[in-house]
Scaffold this active site. Structure first.
Site, short mmCIF file in Angstrom:
data_model
loop_
_atom_site.label_atom_id
_atom_site.label_comp_id
_atom_site.label_asym_id
_atom_site.label_seq_id
_atom_site.Cartn_x
_atom_site.Cartn_y
_atom_site.Cartn_z
CB SER A 1 -0.88 -0.01 1.26
OG SER A 1 -1.46 1.26 1.46
CE1 TYR B 1 -6.41 4.74 -2.07
CE2 TYR B 1 -4.90 4.17 -0.32
CZ TYR B 1 -6.13 4.04 -0.93
OH TYR B 1 -7.08 3.20 -0.39
CB THR C 1 -6.54 2.41 -5.03
OG1 THR C 1 -5.80 1.20 -4.87
CG2 THR C 1 -7.87 2.29 -4.30
CG HIS D 1 -11.36 0.34 -0.49
ND1 HIS D 1 -10.56 1.07 -1.34
CD2 HIS D 1 -10.74 0.39 0.71
CE1 HIS D 1 -9.51 1.53 -0.67
NE2 HIS D 1 -9.60 1.13 0.58
CE LYS E 1 -7.58 -3.06 -3.96
NZ LYS E 1 -8.05 -2.05 -3.01
C1 LIG Z 1 -7.46 -2.46 6.97
C2 LIG Z 1 -7.54 -2.30 5.50
C3 LIG Z 1 -6.72 -1.37 4.87
C4 LIG Z 1 -6.78 -1.23 3.49
N1 LIG Z 1 -5.90 -0.38 2.89
C5 LIG Z 1 -5.91 -0.28 1.54
C6 LIG Z 1 -4.96 0.54 0.90
O1 LIG Z 1 -4.10 1.14 1.53
N2 LIG Z 1 -5.05 0.63 -0.46
C7 LIG Z 1 -6.00 -0.03 -1.19
O2 LIG Z 1 -6.03 0.10 -2.41
N3 LIG Z 1 -6.89 -0.83 -0.58
C8 LIG Z 1 -6.86 -0.96 0.75
N4 LIG Z 1 -7.75 -1.82 1.34
C9 LIG Z 1 -8.68 -2.61 0.52
C10 LIG Z 1 -8.05 -3.96 0.15
O3 LIG Z 1 -7.02 -3.79 -0.77
C11 LIG Z 1 -9.08 -4.91 -0.47
O4 LIG Z 1 -9.75 -4.26 -1.52
C12 LIG Z 1 -10.10 -5.46 0.52
O5 LIG Z 1 -9.53 -5.64 1.79
C13 LIG Z 1 -10.64 -6.77 0.00
O6 LIG Z 1 -11.60 -7.29 0.86
P1 LIG Z 1 -11.29 -8.43 1.96
O7 LIG Z 1 -10.64 -7.71 3.11
O8 LIG Z 1 -12.64 -8.93 2.28
O9 LIG Z 1 -10.38 -9.46 1.35
C14 LIG Z 1 -7.70 -1.98 2.73
C15 LIG Z 1 -8.51 -2.92 3.37
C16 LIG Z 1 -8.43 -3.08 4.73
C17 LIG Z 1 -9.31 -4.12 5.38
C1 LIG Z 2 -4.85 4.53 4.85
C2 LIG Z 2 -6.06 4.34 4.00
C3 LIG Z 2 -6.02 5.33 2.89
C4 LIG Z 2 -6.09 2.94 3.62
C5 LIG Z 2 -7.35 2.43 3.05
O1 LIG Z 2 -7.49 2.34 1.88
C6 LIG Z 2 -8.39 1.97 3.92
O2 LIG Z 2 -8.35 2.19 5.14
O3 LIG Z 2 -9.33 1.35 3.40
#
Ligand SMILES: Cc1cc2nc3c(=O)[nH]c(=O)nc-3n(C[C@H](O)[C@H](O)[C@H](O)COP(=O)(O)O)c2cc1C
Ligand SMILES: CC(C)CC(=O)C(=O)O
Length: 354
Positions: A108, A133, A159, A253, A229
């Site tokens: 990330s 991002y 993303t 997401h 994404k």
């Molecule tokens: C705690 C957390 C932080 C995330 N941070 C990012 C991120 O920094 N960038 C991003 O593109 N997606 C982020 N996501 C989304 C994930 O890439 C992904 O789309 C999502 O977790 C998929 O669903 P799942 O948790 O059910 O597998 C985040 C998801 C979670 C749960």
């Molecule tokens: C730090 C955030 C921008 C990360 C994210 O994508 C999220 O928390 O879902």
């Protein structure tokens, strides 16, 4: 670990026991009433599998390729922010786990380690992707992307579904702020420090003017293949492909942005149809079982990504825990393929859906 986890839900329970309420709510929570968060998990189960029998399954392989890169299985690690808040092994531990499992980890932008720390902390030859991002301070984004390119990351994942944070009520209830001692280099570069920042704080750094023209320029200027994404609408998938992306990640997401959007299992098919083979389609959200991976592939995905499950493993046992989760999913996938009558990943076609 207090018990021997035998499925991903066991790791979820372990992670909940180990984390304080604030970090747990941030990792686990979704937007609004969490309808989409729940639907993501439930909807894979609605796509029933239909085995074919008397197929030679003495030698089943989960190996495949994604954007031409060989992987041990069609399961990749999704970008997840703040991994040192889960375990001190952080993103480098996650990258080592993914490498040991033979798959790709996506780092990330809002990581607690820089791309070079991850590259030096994990096997040099393992494929890694960098999630982008675009911040209002585009210089910070450019510097990070150049660092990722210089230290061998092999694709960029832009993303596009998060110009602001969704309404994450877990975070509001716990008053979640990033704990002392957890630094996010991108945030520190953009603001001078990241202690005590809230989700609203880091999302306030996003460039909310991002447009299709920016995507086109980003793809044209990138020496690496670009995936986009956060695609929901089939027409947006087509627009992205017309601008030269190598891959589309169907994603909401993890139910953290707009609540009440469809489960990714239900958005996938129309995107696959709209793109018609012009780019690889990946999907994430709610993948918790090997059978879910089979459903996603039968619906036309090249591969899936897992976000929270890998994080539960990291929380429970650092690098080793994340590896166990990935190995468990691979073992489940191999068993599901065997019982479905699919010796190879490419045998998992629409014909195997009821
Ligand atoms: C705690 C957390 C932080 C995330 N941070 C990012 C991120 O920094 N960038 C991003 O593109 N997606 C982020 N996501 C989304 C994930 O890439 C992904 O789309 C999502 O977790 C998929 O669903 P799942 O948790 O059910 O597998 C985040 C998801 C979670 C749960
Ligand atoms: C730090 C955030 C921008 C990360 C994210 O994508 C999220 O928390 O879902």
């Amino acid at each position: 670990m207090p018990i021997d986890p035998c499925c991903l839900a066991d790791y979820e329970a372990l992670a909940q026991e180990l984390l304080d309420a604030g970090p747990h709510g941030y990792f686990a929570g979704g937007a609004g009433d969490e309808r989409t968060l729940r639907a993501n998990v439930a909807a894979w189960g609605e796509h029933r599998l239909l085995p074919r029998v008397l197929v030679d399954v003495h030698d089943v392989s989960t190996a495949t390729t994604v954007l031409g890169t060989p992987v041990s299985m069609p399961v990749l690690v999704a970008p997840v922010a703040l991994q040192k808040m889960a375990h001190p092994d952080g993103e480098a531990g996650m990258a080592r786990a993914a490498a040991a499992a033979g798959t790709i980890m996506t780092l990330s932008t809002i990581a607690t380690s820089t791309p070079s720390e991850v590259a030096t902390g994990a096997p040099a030859d393992a494929p890694r992707w960098f999630q982008v991002y675009v911040l209002s301070d585009r210089g910070v984004t450019r510097t990070l992307v150049e660092e990722a390119e210089a230290c061998g990351f092999t694709a960029l994942v832009l993303t596009v579904d998060a110009p602001r944070a969704g309404r994450r009520e877990c975070d509001l209830r716990t008053g979640f702020a990033v704990p002392e001692g957890i630094d996010m280099p991108a945030v520190t570069s953009a603001t001078g420090g990241s202690a005590g920042i809230t989700p609203a704080g880091f999302f306030s750094l996003m460039d909310t003017t991002l447009s299709w023209d920016d995507l086109e320029t980003f793809v044209a200027d990138s020496p690496l293949p670009v995936l986009v994404k956060g695609i929901h609408h089939p027409a947006d998938a087509r627009k992205a492909v017309e601008r030269g992306v190598a891959g589309v990640v169907v994603s909401n997401h993890g139910g953290r942005q707009l609540d009440n959007v469809p489960a990714t299992a239900d958005m996938l098919g129309p995107v696959v149809d709209a793109v018609a083979g012009a780019a690889e389609i990946l999907v994430d959200g709610g993948i918790r079982r090997g059978t879910d991976v089979c459903a996603a592939l039968a619906l036309g995905a090249r591969a899936v990504l897992v976000g929270r499950p890998a994080l539960w493993g990291l929380t429970a046992g650092g690098e080793a825990g994340a590896l166990q989760v990935l190995k468990l999913l691979q073992a489940e996938l191999e068993l599901a393929m065997t019982l479905l009558g699919c010796a190879r990943v490419e045998d998992i076609t629409a014909d195997r859906l009821a």
